[in-house]
Scaffold this motif. Structure first.
Motif, PDB file in Angstrom:
ATOM      1  N   SER A 213       0.822  -1.211   0.000  1.00 16.01           N
ATOM      2  CA  SER A 213       0.000   0.000   0.000  1.00 16.01           C
ATOM      3  C   SER A 213       0.858   1.264   0.000  1.00 16.01           C
ATOM      4  O   SER A 213       0.371   2.343  -0.353  1.00 16.01           O
ATOM      5  CB  SER A 213      -0.953   0.007   1.204  1.00 16.01           C
ATOM      6  N   THR A 216       1.193   2.088  -3.555  1.00 18.21           N
ATOM      7  CA  THR A 216      -0.140   2.474  -4.029  1.00 18.21           C
ATOM      8  C   THR A 216      -0.423   3.939  -3.716  1.00 18.21           C
ATOM      9  O   THR A 216      -0.903   4.697  -4.568  1.00 18.21           O
ATOM     10  CB  THR A 216      -1.224   1.588  -3.382  1.00 18.21           C
ATOM     11  N   VAL A 217      -0.112   4.351  -2.486  1.00  9.30           N
ATOM     12  CA  VAL A 217      -0.322   5.748  -2.098  1.00  9.30           C
ATOM     13  C   VAL A 217       0.629   6.664  -2.868  1.00  9.30           C
ATOM     14  O   VAL A 217       0.246   7.774  -3.262  1.00  9.30           O
ATOM     15  CB  VAL A 217      -0.144   5.930  -0.576  1.00  9.30           C
ATOM     16  N   ARG A 220      -0.962   7.233  -6.143  1.00 12.97           N
ATOM     17  CA  ARG A 220      -2.127   8.117  -5.991  1.00 12.97           C
ATOM     18  C   ARG A 220      -1.689   9.566  -5.786  1.00 12.97           C
ATOM     19  O   ARG A 220      -2.291  10.494  -6.342  1.00 12.97           O
ATOM     20  CB  ARG A 220      -2.960   7.654  -4.799  1.00 12.97           C
ATOM     21  N   SER A 221      -0.647   9.769  -5.010  1.00 14.57           N
ATOM     22  CA  SER A 221      -0.157  11.130  -4.760  1.00 14.57           C
ATOM     23  C   SER A 221       0.442  11.744  -6.016  1.00 14.57           C
ATOM     24  O   SER A 221       0.333  12.960  -6.239  1.00 14.57           O
ATOM     25  CB  SER A 221       0.881  11.110  -3.624  1.00 14.57           C
ATOM     26  N   MET A 223      -0.715  11.384  -8.814  1.00 13.98           N
ATOM     27  CA  MET A 223      -1.861  11.776  -9.646  1.00 13.98           C
ATOM     28  C   MET A 223      -2.608  12.968  -9.071  1.00 13.98           C
ATOM     29  O   MET A 223      -3.475  13.536  -9.740  1.00 13.98           O
ATOM     30  CB  MET A 223      -2.847  10.602  -9.776  1.00 13.98           C
ATOM     31  N   ASP A 224      -2.281  13.345  -7.843  1.00 17.67           N
ATOM     32  CA  ASP A 224      -3.043  14.371  -7.133  1.00 17.67           C
ATOM     33  C   ASP A 224      -2.693  15.759  -7.660  1.00 17.67           C
ATOM     34  O   ASP A 224      -1.589  16.270  -7.443  1.00 17.67           O
ATOM     35  CB  ASP A 224      -2.725  14.272  -5.634  1.00 17.67           C
ATOM     36  N   GLU A 231      -2.556  12.490 -13.921  1.00 13.53           N
ATOM     37  CA  GLU A 231      -2.616  11.150 -14.512  1.00 13.53           C
ATOM     38  C   GLU A 231      -1.511  10.982 -15.548  1.00 13.53           C
ATOM     39  O   GLU A 231      -0.934   9.905 -15.702  1.00 13.53           O
ATOM     40  CB  GLU A 231      -3.988  10.915 -15.140  1.00 13.53           C
ATOM     41  N   VAL A 234       1.768   9.951 -13.757  1.00 17.39           N
ATOM     42  CA  VAL A 234       1.835   8.535 -13.376  1.00 17.39           C
ATOM     43  C   VAL A 234       2.030   7.651 -14.606  1.00 17.39           C
ATOM     44  O   VAL A 234       2.809   6.686 -14.587  1.00 17.39           O
ATOM     45  CB  VAL A 234       0.571   8.117 -12.600  1.00 17.39           C
ATOM     46  N   THR A 380      -1.232  -1.690  -8.932  1.00 21.95           N
ATOM     47  CA  THR A 380      -1.316  -0.237  -8.775  1.00 21.95           C
ATOM     48  C   THR A 380       0.052   0.418  -8.629  1.00 21.95           C
ATOM     49  O   THR A 380       0.152   1.645  -8.645  1.00 21.95           O
ATOM     50  CB  THR A 380      -2.155   0.122  -7.533  1.00 21.95           C
ATOM     51  N   ASP A 434      -2.328  13.305   3.976  1.00 22.67           N
ATOM     52  CA  ASP A 434      -2.899  12.349   3.029  1.00 22.67           C
ATOM     53  C   ASP A 434      -2.020  12.126   1.797  1.00 22.67           C
ATOM     54  O   ASP A 434      -2.322  11.273   0.961  1.00 22.67           O
ATOM     55  CB  ASP A 434      -4.325  12.735   2.626  1.00 22.67           C
ATOM     56  N   THR A 435      -0.907  12.864   1.679  1.00 24.14           N
ATOM     57  CA  THR A 435       0.069  12.598   0.627  1.00 24.14           C
ATOM     58  C   THR A 435       1.075  11.539   1.068  1.00 24.14           C
ATOM     59  O   THR A 435       1.709  10.889   0.242  1.00 24.14           O
ATOM     60  CB  THR A 435       0.828  13.899   0.266  1.00 24.14           C
TER      61      THR A 435
END
Length: 502
Positions: A213, A216-217, A220-221, A223-224, A231, A234, A380, A434-435
């Protein structure tokens, strides 16, 4: 400039996995001593300096047959203390050397000034200089554990209480970040009669063998858009790593080594895995400490990977952009070449005569307690599938004769002992960005009743960011989080004072 370096210093306690990330930490440690001296020199108006001392701790708190002890370093700052009943703010050190800066700057220091608190800090056993002779030998590392560290903190509590004639009216609040954040939470859980409340920043309280995970994070970060990701970014990372792997599969390792400035050609499978891990570490470290340490940020990284960087106007393939990014990393870190030798990594981890930065000690703790192996076998993950659980856990028997089949039971014990991410404790505040990839192993949701204010999740914020001094460029979400922490800590201090005057 001083505040920028201060941020770097307060982040070095945080956990690392790959070798490149650990090298970043070593450079931060090297800067720490210089910065601490500069900070002290600049404070000529203050007559108070941190008091440094040693407490002689039992090597093993849990058996009474041995007599071996070690000297454990601690620091005290009395500058803000309102004697005799002012609170005590305990800063817990993690997997690194304790610096004077830990009681001179940071959010906890600002709160100590507000509440008239005595500031104390304790170095973790087997890190820094708090280590016995021969402490890095495998037979001595058996005394390195979080359980022993908590017992050290309890003994330190007694030592400070006696030294400064403290009573039950001196409320203790503990603070820590990353692994030390977990220790802060666990200290409150295991010794609630000693510490009234605890702030646990970016604390991975859930031990996990396969920490997929994390990547995974990271994806996601990246892409933030609120932190400069996309996107497209990534996708470019996926393409770049796929291109590197394809080149290696075609037998072009010599050219790849030259392109990326490797110290040695990554010929063996082990060296190629080390190489790809190092490339991934650049992204992982940038995400983990986004906008907090150094010039590389998610926004700048993604600009480079998507051909948006002003320095490179021409359209380039993803492979070439990754080459450029790696060159920038080496410039920033002052690395003449990228070390990708698996053999050198093993030699470095096997060093038992030099304490160094704590790389060997921390890897031992991952084998015996935590896991935290950041793998890339999940779909991911935007990096290389060669970053497997097997490639990391095979080091446990190789370095410490710890069988791989025992790792899962070691981790299960840790979670049973502390409660994992479902701790049954009160007055523990878990703070996460959350990053930050480590939030996946922390507590990010509030509880009920008295524990309804136990989690703060900060938007667009990185690892341990809340612990740093306030800067003009801090995001509104981070500024608000610090205010929320201050409110809760203030409420604890006030409530404890009311309870203990009776």
């Amino acid at each position: 400039m001083r505040s920028q370096w201060a941020v770097m210093i307060l982040l070095i306690d945080c956990a690392f996995s790959g070798r490149v990330l650990w090298k970043m930490k070593e450079r931060a440690l090297a800067a720490q001593e210089w910065t601490a001296r500069e900070h002290l020199a600049a404070r000529a108006d203050s007559t108070v300096r941190p008091v440094e001392g040693d407490i002689h701790q039992p090597l093993d708190h849990f058996t009474h047959t041995g007599t071996r002890t070690f000297a454990q370093k601690y620091l005290v700052n009395e500058e803000y203390w309102e004697r005799p009943h002012g609170p005590v703010f305990l800063y817990i050190e993690g997997e690194g050397a304790l610096s004077e800066f830990s009681v001179l700057a940071g959010h906890h220091v600002a709160m100590a000034k507000e509440h008239g608190a005595l500031l104390v800090a304790l170095e973790h056993r087997f890190y820094g200089r708090s280590i016995i002779s021969g402490g890095l030998e495998t037979q001595n590392l058996q005394y390195l554990s979080s359980q022993q560290a908590l017992a050290d903190l309890a003994a330190f509590h007694q030592h400070i209480s006696q030294k400064y004639s403290l009573t039950h009216r001196n409320v203790w609040i503990s603070f820590g970040g990353s692994y030390a954040g977990a220790l802060s939470a666990w200290f409150r859980g295991k010794f609630p009669h000693l510490v009234y409340g605890a702030v646990a920043s970016s604390a991975p309280v859930q031990a996990k063998l396969d920490f997929s995970s994390y990547t995974t994070v990271v994806g996601r970060s990246l892409m933030d858009e609120s932190v400069g990701g996309s996107e497209k970014c990534v996708k470019a990372v996926y393409e770049a790593f796929a291109a590197v792997e394809a080149a290696l599969l075609r037998g072009e390792e010599t050219q790849v080594g030259k392109d990326f400035g490797c110290c040695d050609t990554p010929k063996s499978l082990e060296d190629q895995t080390e190489f790809l891990q190092s490339l991934a570490d650049i992204f992982m470290g940038t995400v983990q400490y986004n906008e907090e340490v150094g010039p590389l940020t998610i926004a700048r990284l993604c600009d480079i990977m998507t051909n948006q960087s002003k320095a490179y106007a021409e359209e380039e393939e993803a492979y070439d952009r990754l080459v450029k990014l790696t060159a920038i990393y080496r410039t920033v870190e002052k690395e003449p070449c990228l070390d990708v030798s698996y053999e050198k990594t093993i030699l470095h981890l096997n060093k038992t005569t030099h304490v160094g930065s704590g790389y060997r000690q921390w890897f031992y703790q991952t084998c015996t307690e935590f896991g935290f192996y950041q793998t890339c076998e999940d779909a991911t993950c935007p990096f290389s599938r060669m970053m497997t659980l097997q490639t990391q856990t095979q080091l446990c028997p190789l370095l410490f004769s710890i069988p791989q089949h025992t790792l899962l039971s070691n981790i299960d014990f840790t979670n049973q002992y502390y409660g994992g991410d479902q701790p049954q404790t009160q007055r523990v505040l878990y703070v996460n960005g959350d990053t930050d990839p480590w939030m996946a192993l922390s507590v990010v949701r509030n509880g009920t009743n008295e524990d309804k204010h136990r989690a703060i999740l900060i938007h667009s914020t990185a690892h341990c960011a809340d612990m740093n001094p306030t800067r003009a460029r801090d995001r509104t979400s981070l500024l608000q989080a610090r205010k929320d922490i201050e409110i809760l800590v203030g409420a604890w201090v006030k409530r404890a004072a009311q309870e203990r005057t009776v």
